[in-house]
Design a protein around this motif. Structure first.
Motif, PDB file in Angstrom:
ATOM      1  N   GLU A  99       2.380   4.963  -3.417  1.00 52.86           N
ATOM      2  CA  GLU A  99       2.390   5.686  -2.152  1.00 52.86           C
ATOM      3  C   GLU A  99       3.697   5.397  -1.419  1.00 52.86           C
ATOM      4  O   GLU A  99       4.046   4.241  -1.198  1.00 52.86           O
ATOM      5  CB  GLU A  99       1.202   5.205  -1.315  1.00 52.86           C
ATOM      6  N   ALA A 100       4.426   6.455  -1.057  1.00 49.37           N
ATOM      7  CA  ALA A 100       5.611   6.310  -0.212  1.00 49.37           C
ATOM      8  C   ALA A 100       5.147   6.276   1.250  1.00 49.37           C
ATOM      9  O   ALA A 100       4.054   6.735   1.567  1.00 49.37           O
ATOM     10  CB  ALA A 100       6.571   7.465  -0.433  1.00 49.37           C
ATOM     11  N   ALA A 101       5.974   5.726   2.125  1.00 49.08           N
ATOM     12  CA  ALA A 101       5.633   5.590   3.540  1.00 49.08           C
ATOM     13  C   ALA A 101       4.287   4.884   3.691  1.00 49.08           C
ATOM     14  O   ALA A 101       3.420   5.293   4.464  1.00 49.08           O
ATOM     15  CB  ALA A 101       5.627   6.939   4.244  1.00 49.08           C
ATOM     16  N   ALA A 102       4.122   3.825   2.933  1.00 46.77           N
ATOM     17  CA  ALA A 102       2.843   3.113   2.875  1.00 46.77           C
ATOM     18  C   ALA A 102       2.545   2.364   4.173  1.00 46.77           C
ATOM     19  O   ALA A 102       3.454   1.902   4.858  1.00 46.77           O
ATOM     20  CB  ALA A 102       2.868   2.129   1.705  1.00 46.77           C
ATOM     21  N   SER A 103       1.276   2.224   4.430  1.00 49.09           N
ATOM     22  CA  SER A 103       0.827   1.476   5.604  1.00 49.09           C
ATOM     23  C   SER A 103       0.890  -0.027   5.312  1.00 49.09           C
ATOM     24  O   SER A 103       0.886  -0.441   4.144  1.00 49.09           O
ATOM     25  CB  SER A 103      -0.616   1.860   5.936  1.00 49.09           C
ATOM     26  N   PRO A 104       0.913  -0.835   6.371  1.00 48.12           N
ATOM     27  CA  PRO A 104       0.868  -2.286   6.160  1.00 48.12           C
ATOM     28  C   PRO A 104      -0.355  -2.708   5.341  1.00 48.12           C
ATOM     29  O   PRO A 104      -0.271  -3.636   4.530  1.00 48.12           O
ATOM     30  CB  PRO A 104       0.822  -2.852   7.584  1.00 48.12           C
ATOM     31  N   ARG A 105      -1.460  -2.043   5.520  1.00 43.14           N
ATOM     32  CA  ARG A 105      -2.668  -2.366   4.764  1.00 43.14           C
ATOM     33  C   ARG A 105      -2.469  -2.106   3.262  1.00 43.14           C
ATOM     34  O   ARG A 105      -2.897  -2.897   2.424  1.00 43.14           O
ATOM     35  CB  ARG A 105      -3.842  -1.558   5.305  1.00 43.14           C
ATOM     36  N   GLN A 106      -1.833  -0.982   2.917  1.00 41.63           N
ATOM     37  CA  GLN A 106      -1.580  -0.681   1.508  1.00 41.63           C
ATOM     38  C   GLN A 106      -0.627  -1.704   0.887  1.00 41.63           C
ATOM     39  O   GLN A 106      -0.812  -2.122  -0.255  1.00 41.63           O
ATOM     40  CB  GLN A 106      -1.013   0.724   1.356  1.00 41.63           C
ATOM     41  N   LEU A 107       0.378  -2.117   1.642  1.00 43.12           N
ATOM     42  CA  LEU A 107       1.318  -3.122   1.147  1.00 43.12           C
ATOM     43  C   LEU A 107       0.609  -4.459   0.954  1.00 43.12           C
ATOM     44  O   LEU A 107       0.822  -5.146  -0.048  1.00 43.12           O
ATOM     45  CB  LEU A 107       2.505  -3.265   2.101  1.00 43.12           C
ATOM     46  N   ALA A 108      -0.266  -4.811   1.891  1.00 44.88           N
ATOM     47  CA  ALA A 108      -1.026  -6.060   1.776  1.00 44.88           C
ATOM     48  C   ALA A 108      -1.974  -6.010   0.580  1.00 44.88           C
ATOM     49  O   ALA A 108      -2.181  -7.024  -0.100  1.00 44.88           O
ATOM     50  CB  ALA A 108      -1.798  -6.327   3.067  1.00 44.88           C
TER      51      ALA A 108
END
Length: 135
Positions: A99-108
């Motif tokens: 996912e591009a422009a990912a949310s902090p939750r997705q990165l975590a």
């Protein structure tokens, strides 16, 4: 496949070590074939635990840090999607769910997934320590 090629190109532009996208070509049945440069090596899930040293762990997390600095979430970040080349350098593979422009939750979630995957091989302590030092 176009999505995977697009995210792979974004990741490469951000300095992430990932196989170069050479082309995406349509097939006769309506699918798209993604062609990437071959990188010789083994995925982390195929390496013997003794081969996963602290230097390699630090290098893996450095790739993840570059990916996340570009706000890209891999979303399938496990040992099978980290290739270690013949020089011992890690490469991130398979951006099909990314996912591009990912949310902090997705990165975590990426970090949590890789922590769990690596901990099964090198133990929770080494895994958390290596992630903390790199991220």
């Amino acid at each position: 496949m176009e999505h995977e090629a697009y995210i792979g190109l974004l990741a490469a532009r951000a300095g992430v070590r990932t196989p170069s996208v050479l082309t995406a070509a349509p097939t006769g049945d309506g699918h798209v074939l993604l062609v990437q440069r071959h990188v010789a090596g083994e995925t982390l899930d195929r390496l013997h635990p003794a081969q996963v040293d602290d230097r390699l762990l630090a290098a893996v997390w450095a790739e993840v840090a570059r990916l996340h600095a570009a706000r890209i979430a891999h979303r399938d970040l496990r040992r099978a999607n980290v290739l270690v080349d013949l020089d011992g350098q890690p490469w991130l593979l398979d951006f099909g769910f990314a996912e591009a422009a990912a949310s902090p939750r997705q990165l975590a979630a990426d970090v949590a997934e890789l922590l769990a995957s690596l901990a099964t091989v090198v133990g929770a302590g080494r895994t958390v320590r290596s992630a903390t030092e790199a991220l």
